[in-house]
Scaffold this active site. Sequence first.
Site, PDB file in Angstrom:
ATOM      1  N   ASN A   9       0.870  -1.176   0.000  1.00 54.72           N
ATOM      2  CA  ASN A   9       0.000   0.000   0.000  1.00 54.72           C
ATOM      3  C   ASN A   9       0.908   1.227   0.000  1.00 54.72           C
ATOM      4  OD1 ASN A   9      -1.795   2.053   0.484  1.00 54.72           O
ATOM      5  ND2 ASN A   9      -2.382   1.368   2.547  1.00 54.72           N
ATOM      6  N   LYS A  11       0.142   4.291  -0.260  1.00 56.91           N
ATOM      7  CA  LYS A  11      -0.442   5.490   0.371  1.00 56.91           C
ATOM      8  C   LYS A  11      -0.196   6.723  -0.538  1.00 56.91           C
ATOM      9  CE  LYS A  11       0.021   3.132   4.742  1.00 56.91           C
ATOM     10  NZ  LYS A  11       0.218   3.169   6.182  1.00 56.91           N
ATOM     11  N   HIS A  97      -9.128   1.173   5.199  1.00 62.64           N
ATOM     12  CA  HIS A  97      -7.825   1.367   5.836  1.00 62.64           C
ATOM     13  C   HIS A  97      -7.979   2.299   7.045  1.00 62.64           C
ATOM     14  CE1 HIS A  97      -3.694   2.521   6.576  1.00 62.64           C
ATOM     15  NE2 HIS A  97      -3.372   1.390   5.983  1.00 62.64           N
ATOM     16  N   GLU A  99      -6.312   4.704   8.052  1.00 65.53           N
ATOM     17  CA  GLU A  99      -6.139   6.139   7.764  1.00 65.53           C
ATOM     18  C   GLU A  99      -7.412   6.721   7.157  1.00 65.53           C
ATOM     19  OE1 GLU A  99      -2.545   5.473   5.584  1.00 65.53           O
ATOM     20  OE2 GLU A  99      -1.632   4.859   7.470  1.00 65.53           O
ATOM     21  N   GLU A 169      -4.980  -5.087  10.510  1.00 67.88           N
ATOM     22  CA  GLU A 169      -3.910  -4.106  10.730  1.00 67.88           C
ATOM     23  C   GLU A 169      -4.131  -3.406  12.076  1.00 67.88           C
ATOM     24  OE1 GLU A 169      -2.029  -2.811   6.732  1.00 67.88           O
ATOM     25  OE2 GLU A 169      -3.749  -1.531   7.093  1.00 67.88           O
ATOM     26  N   GLY A 175       3.039   1.990  10.775  1.00 67.03           N
ATOM     27  CA  GLY A 175       3.990   3.089  10.634  1.00 67.03           C
ATOM     28  C   GLY A 175       4.741   3.419  11.914  1.00 67.03           C
ATOM     29  N   SER A 215       3.993  -2.447  10.156  1.00 66.90           N
ATOM     30  CA  SER A 215       5.450  -2.513  10.343  1.00 66.90           C
ATOM     31  C   SER A 215       6.075  -3.838   9.937  1.00 66.90           C
ATOM     32  CB  SER A 215       5.831  -2.161  11.791  1.00 66.90           C
ATOM     33  OG  SER A 215       5.451  -0.833  12.077  1.00 66.90           O
TER      34      SER A 215
END
Length: 252
Positions: A9, A11, A97, A99, A169, A175, A215
């Site tokens: 991904n 992003k 996702h 985010e 996730e 991240g 990660s």
Amino acid sequence: MRQKIVAGNWKMNNDKSETKSLIKGLNKSIKKLSLENTRVIIAPSFVNLASAIKKTKKSKIEVVSQNMHQSKSGAFTGEVSADMLTSIGIKTVIIGHSERRSIFNETDNLLAEKVNSALENDLETIFCFGELLEDRKSGNHFNIVEEQLKNVLFQLDEIAWENIILAYEPVWAIGTGETASPEQAQEMHAFIRSIIEKQYNKKVANAVSILYGGSVKPANAKEIFSKEDVDGGLIGGASLNAADFSAIIKAI
Ligand code: 13P
């Protein structure tokens, strides 16, 4: 059918030329791998999807979208529909996702609409979900994950699950450099399969691919992927580097 999948991904990273050179590097490093039962996926930004499709025509790499709007068309400035994606050759879309949930306020209700719209338009869906750090700390992570799946996916009929890929996730691992341990990933993936079996049956539970994201790096990929219920990974940062991403692909 359950598959091994490594998905990157990207992003909001990589302009046109960076997209081209990253794909070039990836094509080169995975060319000699047999990858018979493994899917390799990248999700560049909307504007680079068409050129990424062109650049991957002769390779094993599949290009997917990071998002889509739930409506067919209309006055939705700045949005992209399922039709637009399929018209350029996209076959798969990422939905939910963390985010999108946290920065763009996407709720379970909205995500259910998006998943329905994607499936109606023959777009396979990679559905992301996972708990916050506070949920993990309070021991509420299983309930949160169950709620997310119930609210968005458990309204689907059994057949629809053939076009669903799950991506667990944990938000605290995205991240941050802090990965869930292979045991934590396995524990959650097994739990996910158990609630799918309860809602549907063993066949559906065993057929769905469940990816881990958060990660994943060349150094930890092999151990995470070795777990029984982990079918692959959804990779953020490490998918932006051809050497790292191909090392992760080799780990599957
Ligand atoms: P990182 O691999 O950078 O933690 O990101 C994971 C992710 O969000 C993939 O969708």
